[in-house]
Structure formats: C-alpha cells, structure tokens
Design a protein around this motif. Structure first.
Motif, PDB file in Angstrom:
ATOM      1  N   ILE A  89       0.870  -1.180   0.000  1.00 33.42           N
ATOM      2  CA  ILE A  89       0.000   0.000   0.000  1.00 33.42           C
ATOM      3  C   ILE A  89       0.905   1.228   0.000  1.00 33.42           C
ATOM      4  CG2 ILE A  89      -1.781   1.289   1.243  1.00 33.42           C
ATOM      5  CD1 ILE A  89      -2.687  -1.343   2.480  1.00 33.42           C
ATOM      6  N   ILE A  90       0.772   2.046  -1.013  1.00 33.95           N
ATOM      7  CA  ILE A  90       1.642   3.210  -1.177  1.00 33.95           C
ATOM      8  C   ILE A  90       0.917   4.467  -0.688  1.00 33.95           C
ATOM      9  CG2 ILE A  90       3.031   4.554  -2.793  1.00 33.95           C
ATOM     10  CD1 ILE A  90       3.890   1.638  -2.457  1.00 33.95           C
ATOM     11  N   SER A  91       1.565   5.208   0.191  1.00 36.00           N
ATOM     12  CA  SER A  91       0.995   6.450   0.701  1.00 36.00           C
ATOM     13  C   SER A  91       1.152   7.562  -0.337  1.00 36.00           C
ATOM     14  CB  SER A  91       1.700   6.862   2.000  1.00 36.00           C
ATOM     15  OG  SER A  91       1.289   8.157   2.395  1.00 36.00           O
ATOM     16  N   LEU A  92       0.077   8.288  -0.582  1.00 37.61           N
ATOM     17  CA  LEU A  92       0.128   9.422  -1.508  1.00 37.61           C
ATOM     18  C   LEU A  92       0.526  10.706  -0.803  1.00 37.61           C
ATOM     19  CD1 LEU A  92      -3.097   8.731  -3.632  1.00 37.61           C
ATOM     20  CD2 LEU A  92      -0.731   8.090  -4.133  1.00 37.61           C
ATOM     21  N   THR A  93       0.684  10.648   0.508  1.00 34.37           N
ATOM     22  CA  THR A  93       1.063  11.848   1.261  1.00 34.37           C
ATOM     23  C   THR A  93       2.482  11.759   1.807  1.00 34.37           C
ATOM     24  OG1 THR A  93       0.102  10.930   3.288  1.00 34.37           O
ATOM     25  CG2 THR A  93      -1.340  12.272   1.891  1.00 34.37           C
ATOM     26  N   GLY A  94       3.216  10.720   1.404  1.00 33.22           N
ATOM     27  CA  GLY A  94       4.609  10.603   1.813  1.00 33.22           C
ATOM     28  C   GLY A  94       4.808  10.045   3.204  1.00 33.22           C
ATOM     29  N   ALA A  95       3.830   9.295   3.726  1.00 39.58           N
ATOM     30  CA  ALA A  95       3.980   8.715   5.055  1.00 39.58           C
ATOM     31  C   ALA A  95       5.114   7.695   5.055  1.00 39.58           C
ATOM     32  CB  ALA A  95       2.672   8.048   5.483  1.00 39.58           C
ATOM     33  N   THR A  96       5.841   7.637   6.149  1.00 38.20           N
ATOM     34  CA  THR A  96       6.963   6.715   6.250  1.00 38.20           C
ATOM     35  C   THR A  96       6.477   5.328   6.682  1.00 38.20           C
ATOM     36  OG1 THR A  96       7.359   7.370   8.543  1.00 38.20           O
ATOM     37  CG2 THR A  96       8.546   8.581   6.820  1.00 38.20           C
ATOM     38  N   GLY A  97       7.351   4.361   6.564  1.00 30.79           N
ATOM     39  CA  GLY A  97       7.006   3.006   6.967  1.00 30.79           C
ATOM     40  C   GLY A  97       6.420   2.201   5.812  1.00 30.79           C
ATOM     41  N   GLU A  98       6.415   0.901   5.993  1.00 33.23           N
ATOM     42  CA  GLU A  98       5.886  -0.005   4.979  1.00 33.23           C
ATOM     43  C   GLU A  98       4.476  -0.460   5.383  1.00 33.23           C
ATOM     44  OE1 GLU A  98       8.603  -3.214   4.716  1.00 33.23           O
ATOM     45  OE2 GLU A  98      10.285  -1.990   4.050  1.00 33.23           O
ATOM     46  N   CYS A  99       3.585  -0.496   4.393  1.00 31.14           N
ATOM     47  CA  CYS A  99       2.218  -0.942   4.632  1.00 31.14           C
ATOM     48  C   CYS A  99       1.854  -2.018   3.614  1.00 31.14           C
ATOM     49  CB  CYS A  99       1.230   0.215   4.524  1.00 31.14           C
ATOM     50  SG  CYS A  99       1.410   1.484   5.800  1.00 31.14           S
ATOM     51  N   TYR A 100       1.230  -3.069   4.097  1.00 31.65           N
ATOM     52  CA  TYR A 100       0.835  -4.161   3.215  1.00 31.65           C
ATOM     53  C   TYR A 100      -0.569  -4.638   3.579  1.00 31.65           C
ATOM     54  CZ  TYR A 100       5.870  -4.458   2.319  1.00 31.65           C
ATOM     55  OH  TYR A 100       7.175  -4.170   1.996  1.00 31.65           O
TER      56      TYR A 100
END
Length: 227
Positions: A89-100
């Motif tokens: 899951i890619i953040s469009l606001t530049g949030a750090t960390g990895e999301c899946y």
C-alpha cells in the motif's frame, strides 16, 4: 441380437431409458421428457445400453463436492496449508514506513494456489470463517513481531469477517497473540467491509473499543459500495 431373415442377417439392439420419480420429477410430462432425453443420449453413444436418470444424483454430487472442500479447508487449518500474500500500500502523502494488505490463499496438495473465491463461500456457509480469521491474524502478528526485531516499521492490513466479531471471543485471541509475541497492536489494522457492518454494528462497536486498547485500528474497506 443377431437373427436370420431369409438370406440376410440382421442385428437388433435395444436401448432403455428410465427415470426415477421423485419430488423434482413427478409429473408425467417431466418423466416422459427426461426419459426421451436420456434415450437420445444413449443412442448417441451407440445404443444397446440402459440409462436410469436419478434426479438426486446431482444433489449427491454437490454434497460430495462441498464435503471435499470442507475436508480441504480443515486440513489447511491444521496443516498450515494457507498462504499469505502481501499487497503493498503506497501512501500518496509521503507517510513513512511499509504498509501491506494481507491476502489469504490456500495451497492445494499438488502445490497449486487456490483463490479465496473458491473456498470462502463454503467456509462461510459452514461457520469456518472465524477459524480462518484467527489463522490469518495469528500469522500476521507473528510477522509483525519478526519485522520489529529486524527494525522494520511495518503495518499490516488484515481483513476480518463480521461473523468473527459475532463470535465474541476474537479480542481475547488477539490479546493472547500480542502478549505471546511481545508486541503492541499499533501496527495492525483490521479491515471490515462497509456493506456488512450495519447488521453487526453493536458487536463492531464493542470490539473496536476493546482492541483499541491494544493499539489496533479498524478501517472500512469497499467503502461506498453498499449505497
């Protein structure tokens, strides 16, 4: 049957089609229609045979299919034959960390991957979704603990079926898993389909209050599709 007619030899064959009369086929037109279809089928195969149509055979075949799937699902639960895939899951606001997003699949005995569309409806019909949810959540928490040990900031989104919330004990299972792995639930997000929460709203509210104390967040997926 081979018989002689003057100087000629003739071969005679007989085909018989029958129909078992039951609740689904009881009227004379239905019986005659089905027997005619069966007779045409045996003639197309060369004739000289008997075919009895059993209207319950299809039901038995379907029941056997369901029982075979139930055996596979239970075996997958006991033998760890489910497989987890991870969709970034890619953040469009530049949030750090990895999301899946965590996606569950089943592995067949021959190694093929079975999509959830094939086994989830049967699991739901036979009250096995709660067991599958617990299997997935348990593996997700284990992975989060491993990622934490590696210094990786990873958040997992895990689907939860509303039926698991109705069971009323899922929060205890989650609490026990978090304690066993020594982590909080701040990197675990549970996804609930928006279209189904209205029939389980009270259970969801109570569940959210409890798991929120573990740091776990809830989110709605497929939002707007129920309108």
């Amino acid at each position: 049957y081979l018989f002689e007619l003057g100087n000629r030899s003739l071969a005679l064959s007989v085909s018989i089609a029958g129909v078992q009369i039951g609740e689904k086929i009881a009227s004379v037109p239905q019986v005659l229609g089905k027997s005619s279809q069966s007779l045409q089928a045996v003639e197309a195969l060369g004739g000289n045979r008997v075919d009895i149509f059993d209207p319950a055979a299809r039901d038995r075949a379907e029941e056997e299919r369901i029982q075979a799937w139930l055996a596979r699902i239970n075996e997958a639960l006991s033998e760890d034959q489910f497989v987890l895939n991870y969709q970034p899951i890619i953040s469009l606001t530049g949030a750090t960390g990895e999301c899946y997003e965590v996606l569950v699949r089943m592995q067949s005995p021959d190694g093929d991957i079975v999509s959830p569309e094939q086994f989830m409806p049967i699991a739901e019909e036979h009250s096995l979704l709660d067991d599958i949810d617990r299997w997935v959540i348990g593996r997700a928490i284990s992975l989060l603990a491993e990622r934490k040990r590696l210094g990786k900031d990873t958040t997992l989104f895990v689907k939860v079926t509303p039926s698991s919330l109705v069971e009323g004990d899922l929060h205890n299972f989650i609490s026990a898993q978090l304690k066993a792995h020594g982590i909080s639930g701040e990197n675990l997000v549970l996804q609930v389909p928006e279209s189904k929460i209205f029939t389980h709203l009270r259970a969801l509210q109570a569940f959210q209050k409890i798991v929120g104390s573990f740091g776990i967040r809830l989110c709605l997926e497929q939002f707007g599709t129920s309108v």
